[in-house]
Design a protein around this motif. Structure first.
Motif, mmCIF file in Angstrom:
data_model
loop_
_atom_site.group_PDB
_atom_site.id
_atom_site.type_symbol
_atom_site.label_atom_id
_atom_site.label_comp_id
_atom_site.label_asym_id
_atom_site.label_seq_id
_atom_site.Cartn_x
_atom_site.Cartn_y
_atom_site.Cartn_z
ATOM 1 N N LEU A 134 0.842 -1.197 0.000
ATOM 2 C CA LEU A 134 0.000 0.000 0.000
ATOM 3 C C LEU A 134 0.879 1.249 0.000
ATOM 4 O O LEU A 134 0.368 2.358 0.143
ATOM 5 C CB LEU A 134 -0.899 0.021 1.238
ATOM 6 C CG LEU A 134 -1.799 -1.194 1.453
ATOM 7 C CD1 LEU A 134 -2.500 -1.102 2.792
ATOM 8 C CD2 LEU A 134 -2.812 -1.325 0.329
ATOM 9 N N ASP A 135 2.174 1.052 -0.203
ATOM 10 C CA ASP A 135 3.072 2.180 0.038
ATOM 11 C C ASP A 135 4.353 2.083 -0.778
ATOM 12 O O ASP A 135 4.496 2.748 -1.792
ATOM 13 C CB ASP A 135 3.372 2.223 1.548
ATOM 14 C CG ASP A 135 4.365 3.296 1.957
ATOM 15 O OD1 ASP A 135 4.842 4.015 1.077
ATOM 16 O OD2 ASP A 135 4.653 3.416 3.151
ATOM 17 N N PRO A 368 -0.215 -9.139 -2.541
ATOM 18 C CA PRO A 368 -0.870 -7.831 -2.407
ATOM 19 C C PRO A 368 -1.897 -7.816 -1.274
ATOM 20 O O PRO A 368 -2.771 -8.692 -1.200
ATOM 21 C CB PRO A 368 -1.555 -7.642 -3.764
ATOM 22 C CG PRO A 368 -0.820 -8.533 -4.701
ATOM 23 C CD PRO A 368 -0.392 -9.709 -3.884
ATOM 24 N N LEU A 369 -1.804 -6.818 -0.419
ATOM 25 C CA LEU A 369 -2.779 -6.702 0.657
ATOM 26 C C LEU A 369 -4.178 -6.472 0.101
ATOM 27 O O LEU A 369 -5.174 -6.841 0.726
ATOM 28 C CB LEU A 369 -2.381 -5.558 1.604
ATOM 29 C CG LEU A 369 -3.152 -5.414 2.912
ATOM 30 C CD1 LEU A 369 -3.255 -6.725 3.665
ATOM 31 C CD2 LEU A 369 -2.526 -4.345 3.791
ATOM 32 N N ALA A 370 -4.266 -5.896 -1.089
ATOM 33 C CA ALA A 370 -5.573 -5.696 -1.721
ATOM 34 C C ALA A 370 -6.256 -7.014 -2.034
ATOM 35 O O ALA A 370 -7.469 -7.038 -2.278
ATOM 36 C CB ALA A 370 -5.413 -4.877 -3.003
ATOM 37 N N ALA A 402 -6.525 -0.766 3.277
ATOM 38 C CA ALA A 402 -6.546 -1.480 2.003
ATOM 39 C C ALA A 402 -7.820 -1.154 1.230
ATOM 40 O O ALA A 402 -8.824 -0.726 1.814
ATOM 41 C CB ALA A 402 -6.449 -2.983 2.239
ATOM 42 N N PRO A 403 -7.807 -1.367 -0.094
ATOM 43 C CA PRO A 403 -9.029 -1.127 -0.880
ATOM 44 C C PRO A 403 -10.182 -2.030 -0.446
ATOM 45 O O PRO A 403 -9.981 -3.125 0.075
ATOM 46 C CB PRO A 403 -8.593 -1.455 -2.312
ATOM 47 C CG PRO A 403 -7.117 -1.269 -2.316
ATOM 48 C CD PRO A 403 -6.657 -1.695 -0.951
ATOM 49 N N ASP A 750 -12.196 -1.030 -5.638
ATOM 50 C CA ASP A 750 -12.616 -2.419 -5.482
ATOM 51 C C ASP A 750 -11.448 -3.388 -5.399
ATOM 52 O O ASP A 750 -11.648 -4.610 -5.344
ATOM 53 C CB ASP A 750 -13.566 -2.835 -6.613
ATOM 54 C CG ASP A 750 -12.921 -2.749 -7.993
ATOM 55 O OD1 ASP A 750 -11.695 -2.533 -8.072
ATOM 56 O OD2 ASP A 750 -13.651 -2.900 -8.992
ATOM 57 N N GLY A 751 -10.223 -2.873 -5.389
ATOM 58 C CA GLY A 751 -9.051 -3.714 -5.258
ATOM 59 C C GLY A 751 -8.511 -4.274 -6.558
ATOM 60 O O GLY A 751 -7.517 -5.004 -6.553
#
Length: 774
Positions: A134-135, A368-370, A402-403, A750-751
């Motif tokens: 996310l970064d 991915p955290l998404a 997160a998204p 929506d990720g």
């Protein structure tokens, strides 16, 4: 009443604080004027340390879920529950059925640096998610591909540069990121005072942009196109000057060919900048005697984040400014292993495995955290496929960060087990079956393992706990150690066993490496020499001894005396130089560090190539294959010129905020620290928006309503909403945050939008629709 020193853990600047202690409580905080790095600088977050430390909403005892509700429990009861429930899940469904989420605050603690790698090893799971996607993951990936090491991240030599080109960064509010620099604002002002040039690229006229000599405000998400055009100009106008780097770089001509389509004229429409402005920026960068290019969040959390971060360092290389004073250099932290001899390494690999549902490739061992929600709520297509059934979160709040937090919020409620190490019952941890709260920061020792790797000056500082551990509390390191024992089937063993195993494992390897300060020695004898009252302190002592300053003076990459002599800022005497030399030939140890309570200055950054390179060629590989394969996607973006009236959303950082975890502190929630939608006056008039009135924002993941703030600090076609808000869910215990909840900007997503190379969520530059709420 007394005072105690403490390194601030509330942002990446790592400023030294002097705390006032009265009756066992921190009552005031001021900057430590004798700190060798920060020299007394303090920001509003550091000044608010007493409120952060004494927040009445911090949990003081473990919580366990019983009959659907959380209740206070003993520490033994909480860890026993974890041990009893997690092992059967692993044995039945496999290790990947347990997910691990590591949040941003981990890198601000000793425990967060030392224990998560051991927890990952104990779980043997590939279901690892962190705030990096996310970064900052694009920077890790680009550095891994260029230099062979995802942590070989060059930072701008702020105190000696003549020209700084900064993209997507606002250090006057953020205090810097992947560039650890106390008093970043003061360093930028010093650059201006000595006749240097600051160019800021940002679609908002931020506080940093207002300080700049030149502010370019391109269309959001086009940083990679702009950077490619700068590279194109260097080649087209014969401005490439590698200098000494020529012996360490390959692929220059391949880059020339790769950027042939990205002339300033070709990118101008997509970036919404003039070709002349782009060309002038390139010429000034090339003409500067010493220059650095630095990009952060705004150029990472976009569709072409890895390409943008790659191009940042391509520019540093092509102008001859990588690995030179005043350019971008590789820091040398005191706790990284002593540098190995220069030469070819293993390189950096992407996509060694993929996520179960969407097939996202791993990056640096992370997914991915998404994608976390879909990994929990998507049924398995075959038994044992690895659906996440249990989740451990450590200092993480992905429901907000997160998204598509609504989907993740629902998915967390379906888990068989959730364990959280967190001081708060927040939007994420409210779902936990076990919450293990660490003590306030004043009750923990501090050492910056992570941020010293990105510091603009080599230095080392350690501060012990300022206040004794309160009755009923458990040290954060012990919490982590006992959690590792619980998940590994060793519940009931002493926590010290975890540290002893880590020390034994490290030494078993170190004594076999010829470049190690302990090569050929008896590992038991080395372990017996370690000092420190606790396991974490003994591990820190070992890392210092095995690090680049732990052996002889010449161990620090071939002679560190020059690194400690000179430099334009921060060098203090008072014994720090002798301490940095290790008191003669003994090297840097915990005892030496304890004897220097304000830290030890190790000197300015200095050239280190080819030392940091671990690529298979042993050189800077300027056009790695994954980058080359992604460039056609960037070429297609040349045609991506939005229709008039299209809006793109960008985030923003507040000086008194750090993601979602400081919104419960009264001193940090006032002033401009508000969750408003910033809109340019032209767009506000066209859309019928009124200052102070609610506006509806609609994105691919949903819609939000936020207060309108009309301002010309955003360019036309851009709206801005800050990150980390949305504290309106039931079941939390954050009184101040809940009273001013704001809205969660990530719910507009929506990720599905990710940078394909790094798996980083696209949090900036995505399209939205805005209308008044009638």
């Amino acid at each position: 009443m007394s005072t105690a020193l403490r390194i601030c853990p509330l942002c990446e600047a790592t400023c030294g604080l002097t705390l006032t202690i009265d009756g066992g409580r921190v009552t005031a905080a001021r900057g430590d004027r004798d700190d060798v790095f920060s020299q007394g600088f303090i920001c509003p977050k550091g000044a608010a340390f007493p409120e952060v430390d004494a927040d009445p909403d911090r949990l003081t005892r473990p919580l366990v879920r019983e009959n659907g509700a959380l209740r206070e429990a003993t520490w033994d009861e909480a860890f026993a529950l974890v041990a009893a429930r997690i092992r059967p899940l692993i044995e039945q469904h496999g290790p990947n059925a347990v997910g691990l989420v590591l949040g941003n605050p981990n890198v601000h603690t000793v425990a967060g640096a030392l224990y998560p790698p051991l927890l990952i090893g104990a779980l043997r799971t590939r279901s690892l998610f962190t705030a990096s996607t996310l970064d900052q993951m694009p920077k890790h990936v680009s550095s891994g591909l260029l230099f062979g090491d995802a942590f070989a991240i060059p930072v701008p030599d702020l105190d000696r540069t003549d020209h700084l080109l900064m993209l997507g960064a606002n250090p006057l509010d953020s205090n810097g990121s992947l560039c650890t620099a106390p008093d970043f604002p003061g360093r930028l002002k010093a650059l201006r005072r000595r006749g240097g040039t600051l160019t800021v690229v940002d679609p908002r006229r931020t506080r940093t942009a207002r300080l700049a000599d030149r502010h370019l405000a391109p269309r959001p998400g086009t940083d990679a196109l702009l950077l490619a055009a700068l590279v194109h100009t260097l080649f087209a106008e014969d401005l490439v000057r590698l200098g000494p780097l020529a012996d360490h770089v390959e692929g220059v001509e391949e880059v020339r060919h790769a950027v042939r389509d990205f002339s300033p004229e070709a990118v101008a429409a997509a970036c919404d900048l003039t070709a002349d402005a782009i060309r002038t920026t390139a010429r000034e960068l090339a003409a500067a005697e010493a220059a650095a290019v630095y990009g952060r969040m705004g150029s990472s959390t976009v569709a072409y984040g890895t390409l943008a971060n790659w191009l940042v360092d391509v520019l540093n290389v092509l102008t001859g400014n990588l690995d030179r004073p005043g350019g971008a250099l590789f820091p040398l932290s005191a706790t990284v292993p002593a540098p190995r001899p220069a030469g070819p390494g293993r390189g950096f690999a992407l996509g060694r495995w993929t996520s179960r549902v969407s097939g996202h490739p791993e990056a640096k061992g992370e997914l991915p955290l998404a994608a976390l929600a879909e990994e929990i709520d998507t049924p398995e297509r075959a038994p044992g496929e690895g659906r996440i059934r249990a989740l451990i979160t450590v200092a993480a709040n992905p429901v907000l960060s997160a998204p598509d937090g609504r989907r993740l919020d629902a998915a967390l409620g379906s888990l068989d087990l959730m364990v959280a190490v967190d001081p708060y019952l927040n939007e994420t941890t409210r779902h936990a079956d076990v919450v293990l709260p660490p003590p306030p920061p004043s009750q923990s020792a501090h050492f910056d393992f992570a941020f010293n790797q990105f510091a603009v000056r080599n230095q080392v500082r350690y501060t012990p706990a300022a206040v004794p551990l309160a009755e009923g509390r458990m040290d954060e390191c012990e919490i982590h150690a006992r959690l590792i024992l619980a998940v590994s089937g060793m519940h009931g063993a002493p926590p010290s066993a975890v540290d002893d195993l880590a020390i034994d494992t490290t030494l078993a390897k170190a004594v076999t490496q010829e470049h190690s300060p302990v090569y050929g020695q008896d590992p038991k004898a080395v372990a017996a020499r370690l000092t420190g009252a606790t396991g974490p302190e003994r591990r820190l002592d070992l890392m210092l001894r095995l690090g680049p300053y732990g052996g002889s003076r010449d161990a620090a990459d071939g002679g560190s005396r020059d690194a400690r002599d000179g430099g334009s800022r921060g060098a203090r005497d008072g014994g720090s130089r002798d301490a940095a030399d290790g008191g003669g030939s003994g090297g840097l140890t915990l005892d030496v560090l304890r004897a220097a309570p304000h830290g030890i200055d190790l000197g300015p950054l200095r050239p280190r190539l080819p030392g940091p390179l671990k690529t298979r060629s042993g050189r800077v590989e300027l056009l790695p294959a994954p980058i080359a394969a992604d460039l056609p996607r960037l070429r297609a973006a040349l045609r991506d010129v939005p229709e008039p009236g299209t809006l793109r959303l960008v985030g923003r950082r507040h000086l008194r905020s750090n993601n979602s975890w400081l919104h419960n502190i009264p001193a940090l929630t006032g002033g401009s620290n508000r969750c408003t939608l910033q809109v340019h006056p032209e767009d506000a008039e066209r859309l019928g928006l009124t200052a102070g009135a609610p506006a509806r924002i609609t994105g691919e993941g949903g819609e939000l309503t936020a207060e309108t703030e009309i301002t010309d600090t955003v360019r036309p076609g851009v709206v801005s909403l800050p990150h980390g808000w949305g504290h309106d869910r039931p079941g939390t215990r954050t009184t101040v945050a809940a009273a001013r909840p704001g809205v969660n900007v990530n719910q507009l997503l929506d990720g599905s939008r990710l940078d394909p190379l790094s798996g980083t969520a696209v949090l900036n530059g995505f399209p939205v629709r805005v209308s008044p709420v009638l």
